[in-house]
Every structure is written in C-alpha cells, then in structure tokens.
Design an enzyme around this catalytic site. Structure first.
Site, PDB file in Angstrom:
ATOM      1  N   GLY A  12       0.430  -1.022  -0.068  1.00  0.00           N
ATOM      2  CA  GLY A  12       0.009  -0.035   0.330  1.00  0.00           C
ATOM      3  C   GLY A  12       0.206   1.487   0.057  1.00  0.00           C
ATOM      4  O   GLY A  12      -0.403   2.025  -0.014  1.00  0.00           O
ATOM      5  N   SER A  13       2.174   1.440  -0.304  1.00  0.00           N
ATOM      6  CA  SER A  13       2.951   2.804  -0.702  1.00  0.00           C
ATOM      7  C   SER A  13       2.394   3.854  -1.608  1.00  0.00           C
ATOM      8  O   SER A  13       2.025   4.406  -1.420  1.00  0.00           O
ATOM      9  CB  SER A  13       4.686   1.735  -0.813  1.00  0.00           C
ATOM     10  OG  SER A  13       4.746   1.756  -2.099  1.00  0.00           O
ATOM     11  N   LYS A  66     -14.876 -14.275 -12.287  1.00  0.00           N
ATOM     12  CA  LYS A  66     -14.506 -13.037 -11.813  1.00  0.00           C
ATOM     13  C   LYS A  66     -15.492 -11.949 -12.492  1.00  0.00           C
ATOM     14  O   LYS A  66     -15.509 -11.344 -11.709  1.00  0.00           O
ATOM     15  CB  LYS A  66     -13.900 -12.991 -13.387  1.00  0.00           C
ATOM     16  CG  LYS A  66     -13.246 -11.481 -13.234  1.00  0.00           C
ATOM     17  CD  LYS A  66     -12.417 -11.134 -14.103  1.00  0.00           C
ATOM     18  CE  LYS A  66     -11.141 -11.656 -14.323  1.00  0.00           C
ATOM     19  NZ  LYS A  66     -10.056 -10.573 -13.258  1.00  0.00           N
ATOM     20  N   ARG A  92      -4.589  -7.917 -10.185  1.00  0.00           N
ATOM     21  CA  ARG A  92      -5.643  -8.716 -10.750  1.00  0.00           C
ATOM     22  C   ARG A  92      -5.788  -7.599 -12.122  1.00  0.00           C
ATOM     23  O   ARG A  92      -5.390  -6.551 -12.053  1.00  0.00           O
ATOM     24  CB  ARG A  92      -6.752  -9.095 -10.219  1.00  0.00           C
ATOM     25  CG  ARG A  92      -6.363  -9.664  -8.744  1.00  0.00           C
ATOM     26  CD  ARG A  92      -7.866 -10.411  -7.621  1.00  0.00           C
ATOM     27  NE  ARG A  92      -7.585 -11.147  -6.770  1.00  0.00           N
ATOM     28  CZ  ARG A  92      -7.269 -11.879  -6.939  1.00  0.00           C
ATOM     29  NH1 ARG A  92      -7.955 -12.999  -8.266  1.00  0.00           N
ATOM     30  NH2 ARG A  92      -7.289 -13.051  -6.218  1.00  0.00           N
ATOM     31  N   ILE A  94      -8.187  -6.804 -14.235  1.00  0.00           N
ATOM     32  CA  ILE A  94      -9.504  -6.161 -14.545  1.00  0.00           C
ATOM     33  C   ILE A  94     -10.495  -6.465 -15.724  1.00  0.00           C
ATOM     34  O   ILE A  94     -10.424  -7.214 -17.119  1.00  0.00           O
ATOM     35  CB  ILE A  94     -10.108  -4.519 -14.854  1.00  0.00           C
ATOM     36  CG1 ILE A  94      -8.888  -4.012 -13.712  1.00  0.00           C
ATOM     37  CG2 ILE A  94     -11.068  -3.707 -14.526  1.00  0.00           C
ATOM     38  CD1 ILE A  94      -9.444  -3.865 -12.613  1.00  0.00           C
ATOM     39  N   HIS A 110       1.877   1.715 -12.818  1.00  0.00           N
ATOM     40  CA  HIS A 110       2.481   0.190 -13.298  1.00  0.00           C
ATOM     41  C   HIS A 110       4.396   0.542 -12.847  1.00  0.00           C
ATOM     42  O   HIS A 110       4.310   1.713 -13.435  1.00  0.00           O
ATOM     43  CB  HIS A 110       2.501   0.195 -14.890  1.00  0.00           C
ATOM     44  CG  HIS A 110       3.727  -1.348 -15.520  1.00  0.00           C
ATOM     45  ND1 HIS A 110       2.972  -2.561 -14.660  1.00  0.00           N
ATOM     46  CD2 HIS A 110       4.951  -1.224 -15.550  1.00  0.00           C
ATOM     47  CE1 HIS A 110       4.137  -3.146 -15.109  1.00  0.00           C
ATOM     48  NE2 HIS A 110       5.231  -2.666 -15.744  1.00  0.00           N
TER      49      HIS A 110
END
Length: 144
Positions: A12-13, A66, A92, A94, A110
C-alpha cells in the site's frame, strides 16, 4: 470533486502516497472514498486505518467467477459514489464488469516503463536489463 477508489493487493505504499498527494493538494479536486483490497492481510489496510480511509476486503475465492467477484466490487463502488478507479499495486486483471461500468475511468500505476517492462517483476526486469532510465507508467485500463 472526483470520488476515487484505490485498489491494492499488498503493502500500500502507492496508496499512501496518493492519499498524501490528495491531502497536500498535489492532486487537486479528488477524494478517496474507499480502498479495495483482494488480500486479507494486505498492509494497505493498516495504512487506510491510520489515514482514516474506509477499506473493504473482497475475497475473490468466495465467488464462482470473475464476473461475480467484480459485481460485488461494483456494488461497493456504487455505494461510495466512486467515479474513477486507480489501480495501485492491484495484482489482478480487470474484467468486463468493471471495464463496462467504468469506461476510460480506470487508471493503472505500473512501476516501470511500458511496453519495455511489463508484468509483475518489472522493476527487477529493468534493473537486470541495465536500463539507463526507468520510471512509472500511468495508463488507462481497457480490454486490451
């Protein structure tokens, strides 16, 4: 004001940095309404607690496919009035449910330059390739 949801899978940075940027007005006209995580023990949840951001763990193993999993996420997002999704370390792909309901409103962070270094190990790949420059790619997510 744009209501956003941030999705994370681990530490979670990036989530915390985004919240700090919103709070410091470096990202203007946005508020994070909810953090969505797909890992029960994601440290991102601890960060969310400390930052007073609601978070929801949605266990993908509890759904048959999904589409059902994303339908539950969609229900949560609608409940928070989310207009934009930011993927910040969410590991994951989408699927159609979220892509259909949030066209051109899902952004991925990314941690390396695309298309040079795709995948989950892009930082290591850039390092091992002795890349002269590296950085972050921010892009819209679509079916491709």
């Amino acid at each position: 004001m744009v209501n956003i949801a941030i999705f994370a899978s681990g530490n979670g940075s990036n989530f915390e940095n985004l919240i700090n940027a919103i709070n410091d007005k470096q990202i203007d006209n946005a508020q994070c309404k909810v953090l969505i995580v797909d890992k029960e023990n994601a440290y991102a949840c601890k960060r969310a607690e400390r930052l007073h951001i609601p978070f929801v763990y949605v266990n993908p193993k509890e759904y048959a496919n999904k589409a059902e999993y994303e339908s539950e996420i969609l229900r949560i997002l609608k409940g928070y009035g989310v207009e934009l999704i930011v993927l910040a370390g969410y590991m994951r792909f989408i699927g159609e449910v979220l892509l259909t309901n949030y066209p051109n409103r899902i952004i991925n962070l990314h941690p390396a330059y695309l298309p040079n270094f795709p995948g989950a190990h892009s930082i290591l790949d850039a390092y091992e390739a002795h890349a002269e420059f590296t950085g972050v790619t921010v892009h819209y997510v679509d079916e491709v």
